[in-house]
Design an enzyme around this catalytic site. Structure first.
Site, PDB file in Angstrom:
ATOM      1  N   LYS A  45      40.295  32.450  53.563  1.00  0.00           N
ATOM      2  CA  LYS A  45      41.056  33.386  54.396  1.00  0.00           C
ATOM      3  C   LYS A  45      41.017  34.770  53.761  1.00  0.00           C
ATOM      4  O   LYS A  45      41.509  34.976  52.652  1.00  0.00           O
ATOM      5  CB  LYS A  45      42.521  32.965  54.516  1.00  0.00           C
TER       6      LYS A  45
ATOM      7  N   GLY B 169      45.547  37.975  44.306  1.00  0.00           N
ATOM      8  CA  GLY B 169      46.548  38.757  45.029  1.00  0.00           C
ATOM      9  C   GLY B 169      47.743  39.028  44.143  1.00  0.00           C
ATOM     10  O   GLY B 169      47.620  39.081  42.916  1.00  0.00           O
ATOM     11  N   SER B 170      48.904  39.141  44.772  1.00  0.00           N
ATOM     12  CA  SER B 170      50.091  39.557  44.029  1.00  0.00           C
ATOM     13  C   SER B 170      50.662  38.404  43.187  1.00  0.00           C
ATOM     14  O   SER B 170      50.480  37.230  43.521  1.00  0.00           O
ATOM     15  CB  SER B 170      51.158  40.051  44.998  1.00  0.00           C
ATOM     16  N   THR B 171      51.386  38.756  42.145  1.00  0.00           N
ATOM     17  CA  THR B 171      52.028  37.749  41.296  1.00  0.00           C
ATOM     18  C   THR B 171      53.066  36.969  42.093  1.00  0.00           C
ATOM     19  O   THR B 171      53.205  35.754  41.915  1.00  0.00           O
ATOM     20  CB  THR B 171      52.635  38.437  40.056  1.00  0.00           C
TER      21      THR B 171
ATOM     22  N   GLU C  11      44.335  34.734  40.224  1.00  0.00           N
ATOM     23  CA  GLU C  11      44.068  36.060  39.641  1.00  0.00           C
ATOM     24  C   GLU C  11      45.128  36.986  40.200  1.00  0.00           C
ATOM     25  O   GLU C  11      45.087  37.354  41.372  1.00  0.00           O
ATOM     26  CB  GLU C  11      42.678  36.569  40.050  1.00  0.00           C
TER      27      GLU C  11
ATOM     28  N   CYS D 170      43.504  45.351  40.229  1.00  0.00           N
ATOM     29  CA  CYS D 170      44.454  44.575  39.424  1.00  0.00           C
ATOM     30  C   CYS D 170      44.311  44.902  37.945  1.00  0.00           C
ATOM     31  O   CYS D 170      45.279  44.879  37.205  1.00  0.00           O
ATOM     32  CB  CYS D 170      44.270  43.083  39.680  1.00  0.00           C
TER      33      CYS D 170
ATOM     34  N   GLU E 237      53.574  47.010  38.713  1.00  0.00           N
ATOM     35  CA  GLU E 237      52.257  47.365  39.242  1.00  0.00           C
ATOM     36  C   GLU E 237      52.451  48.279  40.459  1.00  0.00           C
ATOM     37  O   GLU E 237      53.074  47.872  41.439  1.00  0.00           O
ATOM     38  CB  GLU E 237      51.538  46.079  39.649  1.00  0.00           C
TER      39      GLU E 237
END
Ligand code: NDP
Length: 482
Positions: A181, A233-235, A255, A289, A386
């Site tokens: 996706k 993507g995001s944490t 990641e 990132c 971030e």
């Protein structure tokens, strides 16, 4: 005397965007039920309408991937799988210009970067993994490592096609099949990649692409037919995925975010370091990132570096991403622009000093001038969170140990940079920095042979290199071998 650049726009004529897209399942495009628009973030023009995948679409895609795994892909030798990957790599090279223009239109990043960095690296990932497909027994991963089956892959919007390549190439090389996706705002190059799979005559169902939003991603993560998850993507979403699979035997690589420290010592070559600082934070609008978003400067050279940095930043060309002279393109979405604007306002409120060069930003589209904050302390939110935009937080240090302590003082541990003339200092610092990737006298260099990933909240596992292959292979007892 200064020279002005004449406009040098890349033509859009090479791409043909359909008004509406379906999902790519079992080798064909199938119509979706609901759609949402995808826009060009530089102009806010609607480019196309993308299907919003639901549970039944994910079900069909997983069933196709399972069938392809059992009937075709797991039966092919590594050499045969490698041939498909080589074919895909060559087609990507042949169609590189088309992919570069499409990525720039959909993402907002400059054509100079899609043309010279994203797409060549995409092809390099397929070439690299094609080479591994028939050599897995010799990768140091034990005797006859085995694929997991169907990999669920979820990619972000900052490097849409490159993140696809980081995931699809190793999965296919190791004999897994894929349900992927792409991010909601940047699905177009993944859908063009689906056409490349058809052109390469990849067996049906080996690669399936279901477009959609977070709920589509969650449906892939939770599907019982998925054996391995690869997410970038995001944490926050990474933590949700970790929770969702905690009681299953699904494998995962995550990641996630970063707050990379770029440490400049007083013996560094200053002009080169300034180039590296600019590349570290302003490459890809700072939507990276592993961006060097915290500059940690030795106090004795801080004024000189900041002065030179300001001069260099005044030469950054912000504007039309399709113009070949553009250095900094559009922010990918309105939501991301709001996030960058809000975190920068917090930097002002916390007492850091903001500076940006004079930029003429368009009223249409999403833009943010390259920005630095000086006088930042470790307690500031802009030193910890971030921002994922073209915003640099600058801190200073007096002793090498203080530099290391400050560099490691975030919840993340993805990347770091060291600038110094002395090899001994570089080795010392690289042993003390808690980061998965460390660059010395350079920044943001990527290679398919080099494993990439982080410590702490920056994620689990590695992508790329032999370590990345291991994430797609059962080894030892996992294979059922005695
Ligand atoms: P997300 O982590 O939300 O998105 C990454 C991918 O995950 C997208 O394809 C997204 O779909 C999908 N997704 C969202 N929710 C779920 C879920 N519950 N289960 C499975 N998949 C899901 O990042 P955002 O795009 O929202 O960006 C937010 C922040 O994340 C940025 O500001 C930035 O700080 C950081 N980020 C970090 C990246 C990195 O490389 N480390 C990359 C991108 C963002 P959809 O696009 O539809 O939401």
């Amino acid at each position: 005397m200064t020279f002005e650049y004449a406009p040098a726009p890349e033509s859009k004529a090479i791409v043909s965007i359909k008004p509406k897209y379906g999902h790519f399942i079992n080798g064909s495009f199938v119509a979706g039920k609901k759609h949402f628009p995808t826009i060009n973030p530089a102009t806010e023009e609607i480019l196309s309408h993308i299907s919003l995948g639901g549970l039944s679409d994910v079900d069909k895609a997983v069933a196709a991937a399972q069938k392809a795994y059992t009937k075709t892909w797991s039966k092919l030798s590594g050499k045969e799988r490698g041939k498909y990957l080589y074919r895909i790599a060559r087609i990507l090279q042949e169609r590189a210009r088309e992919f570069a223009v499409l990525e720039t239109l959909d993402n907002g990043k400059p054509i100079r970067e899609t043309r010279d960095i994203d797409i060549p690296l995409v092809a390099a990932h397929f070439f690299y993994h094609a080479g591994w497909a028939d050599k897995l027994d010799y990768a140091g991963l034990g005797h006859s490592p085995q694929p997991y089956g169907v990999a669920g892959q979820i990619t972000p919007w900052n490097f849409p096609l490159l993140m696809l390549a980081w995931k699809v190439a190793p999965a296919l090389a190791t004999g897994n099949t894929v349900v992927l996706k792409p991010a909601e705002t940047t699905s177009l190059t993944a859908l063009l990649f689906a056409e490349v799979c058809q052109q390469a005559e990849l067996p049906d169902g080996v690669v399936n692409i279901v477009t959609g939003d977070g709920s589509t991603g969650a449906a892939i993560v939770n599907h019982p037919g998925i054996h391995k998850i690869a997410f970038t993507g995001s944490t926050d979403v990474g933590k949700k995925i970790a929770r969702a699979i905690a009681s299953t035997d699904k494998k995962a690589t995550l990641e996630l975010g970063g707050k990379g420290a770029n440490v400049v010592f007083d013996d560094a070559p200053i002009d080169e370091a300034v180039e590296g600082i600019v590349n570290g934070i302003f490459f890809n609008q700072g939507h990276v990132c592993c961006a060097g978003s915290r500059l940690i400067l030795q106090e004795s050279i801080a004024d000189e570096v900041i002065e030179k940095l300001k001069v260099r930043m005044s030469k950054i060309r912000v504007g039309d991403p399709l113009d070949k002279n553009t250095d900094l393109g559009a922010i990918n979405s309105k939501e991301q622009l709001v996030k960058i604007t809000e975190l920068s306002a917090i930097g002002d409120a916390e007492g850091a000093e903001r500076w940006s060069p004079q930029c003429n930003l368009s009223d249409k589209g999403f833009w943010f001038a390259p920005t630095i904050f000086t006088g930042v302390t470790q307690a500031h939110r802009i030193a910890q969170e971030e921002i994922f935009g073209p915003v640099l937080s600058i801190l200073t240090f007096r002793t090498p140990q203080e530099a290391m302590d400050k560099a490691n003082n975030t919840p993340f541990g993805l990347s770091a940079g060291i600038w110094s003339e002395k090899g001994s200092r570089i080795f010392w610092a690289s042993q003390h920095l808690k980061a998965g990737v460390i660059w010395a006298n350079t920044f943001n260099k990527f290679d398919p042979a080099s494993p990439f990933g982080g410590y702490k909240e920056s994620g689990w596992g590695r992508e790329g290199g032999k370590h990345g292959l291991a994430a797609y292979l059962k080894t030892g007892k996992e294979t059922g071998a005695k």
